[in-house]
Motif scaffolding. Structure first.
Motif, short mmCIF file in Angstrom:
data_model
loop_
_atom_site.label_atom_id
_atom_site.label_comp_id
_atom_site.label_asym_id
_atom_site.label_seq_id
_atom_site.Cartn_x
_atom_site.Cartn_y
_atom_site.Cartn_z
N ARG A 1 1.28 -0.93 0.38
CA ARG A 1 0.45 -0.35 0.30
C ARG A 1 0.76 1.26 -0.08
NH1 ARG A 1 -4.19 -0.25 4.57
NH2 ARG A 1 -4.70 2.49 3.17
N ASN A 2 0.33 2.28 -0.52
CA ASN A 2 0.64 3.84 -0.49
C ASN A 2 1.90 3.95 -1.01
OD1 ASN A 2 -1.32 4.90 1.10
ND2 ASN A 2 -0.51 3.68 2.69
N ALA B 1 0.45 5.43 -11.02
CA ALA B 1 -1.25 6.04 -11.02
C ALA B 1 -1.91 6.80 -12.54
CB ALA B 1 -0.52 7.77 -11.15
N LEU C 1 -4.49 3.31 -12.84
CA LEU C 1 -5.21 3.48 -11.79
C LEU C 1 -6.60 3.40 -12.35
CD1 LEU C 1 -3.77 5.71 -9.14
CD2 LEU C 1 -3.82 2.83 -8.89
N ASP D 1 -11.44 7.04 -11.59
CA ASP D 1 -12.24 7.69 -9.89
C ASP D 1 -10.45 7.42 -8.85
OD1 ASP D 1 -11.43 5.04 -9.35
OD2 ASP D 1 -13.97 4.97 -7.51
N GLN D 2 -9.61 6.47 -8.62
CA GLN D 2 -8.46 6.85 -8.10
C GLN D 2 -7.75 7.37 -8.67
OE1 GLN D 2 -8.52 2.18 -8.30
NE2 GLN D 2 -7.99 2.47 -5.51
N GLY D 3 -7.68 7.42 -9.86
CA GLY D 3 -6.49 8.10 -10.16
C GLY D 3 -6.89 10.44 -10.54
N ARG D 4 -7.99 9.99 -10.70
CA ARG D 4 -8.52 12.10 -10.25
C ARG D 4 -8.82 11.72 -9.11
NH1 ARG D 4 -11.07 15.03 -13.46
NH2 ARG D 4 -11.36 13.12 -15.54
N GLU D 5 -8.93 11.03 -8.37
CA GLU D 5 -9.15 11.45 -6.36
C GLU D 5 -7.02 11.65 -6.10
OE1 GLU D 5 -9.39 9.94 -1.79
OE2 GLU D 5 -10.00 8.51 -4.02
N PHE D 6 -6.34 11.22 -6.79
CA PHE D 6 -4.33 11.31 -6.41
C PHE D 6 -4.46 12.15 -7.57
CE2 PHE D 6 -0.37 10.76 -7.97
CZ PHE D 6 -0.07 10.77 -6.77
N ARG E 1 -5.35 15.73 -5.88
CA ARG E 1 -3.93 15.87 -3.85
C ARG E 1 -2.95 16.82 -4.95
NH1 ARG E 1 -2.70 10.29 -2.46
NH2 ARG E 1 -4.67 10.05 -2.91
#
Length: 212
Positions: free
Chosen positions: A29-30, A58, A61, A64-69, A72
């Motif tokens: 993770r992370n 990324a 991903l 939706d996960q890619g856009r969230e990152f 950020r």
């Protein structure tokens, strides 16, 4: 950052084993967050490889996960948050270079940061990296390169020349004549420093051939 993960990532980055990092990200993770934390030194190839690795991970991903990152990273740019804010546009460039389709609306957002001196060089580099694979996404922002081709910042004007070269657009080579100022250039996993006159000459030849 747990020492074991940091040690493993640093080892893989030093070896240029970016695919190994991608594989690691599938079980740990992370990893992306930890890679971003390693993009602290502009003149260290580790930082540049870390940014490329972030893009590969990324970019793969779910949208939706890619856009969230991505959001950020944009927040970091808007707030100039953290010690690594300088790397934010470079990271965005690597993500969009890998997988622009779900995030094509981010390209103009990225380009809009060019008027902030702190980010100008990074934005130009990012647009150039995207343009190497997806020139049509970047062509509407060629004006950004033209605006910075005479910048007081050597990296900004050098990356502006590279961007115009990638897009097959000519620029005044004479403004780089005899300029031996060296700027960092990351290519094929290696980081070198190249005089602006040489870099601009190569970019001009690329432009003369119509780019890409």
């Amino acid at each position: 950052m747990p020492a074991s993960i940091r040690t493993e990532l640093t080892r893989l980055l030093r070896e240029g084993a970016l695919e190994g990092i991608v594989e690691l990200s599938r079980t740990r993770r992370n990893v992306v967050k930890r890679l971003v934390a390693l993009t602290y030194e502009r003149d260290d190839v580790i930082s540049w490889r870390a940014m490329e690795a972030v893009g590969r991970i990324a970019g793969g991903l779910a949208p939706d996960q890619g856009r969230e990152f991505i959001q950020r990273i944009l927040w970091m740019m808007r707030e100039e948050s953290g010690t690594n804010a300088w790397s934010s546009p470079y990271i965005l460039g690597e993500i969009l270079r890998e997988n622009p389709e779900p995030y094509s609306d981010i390209v103009p957002v990225l380009a809009s940061f060019h008027d902030e001196e702190f980010f100008a060089a990074g934005v130009l580099w990012a647009l150039m990296r995207i343009g190497q694979r997806w020139p049509r996404l970047v062509e509407p922002h060629a004006c950004v390169a033209r605006e910075h081709i005479s910048s007081a910042d050597p990296a900004a004007r050098g990356y502006a020349a590279l961007l115009l070269g990638v897009l097959g657009m000519e620029f005044p080579l004479e403004i780089f004549a005899g300029d031996e100022t060296e700027i960092p250039l990351y290519t094929d996993g290696s980081l070198v420093r190249k005089p602006l006159a040489e870099l601009a000459s190569e970019a001009g030849q690329t432009a003369g051939k119509g780019g890409r």
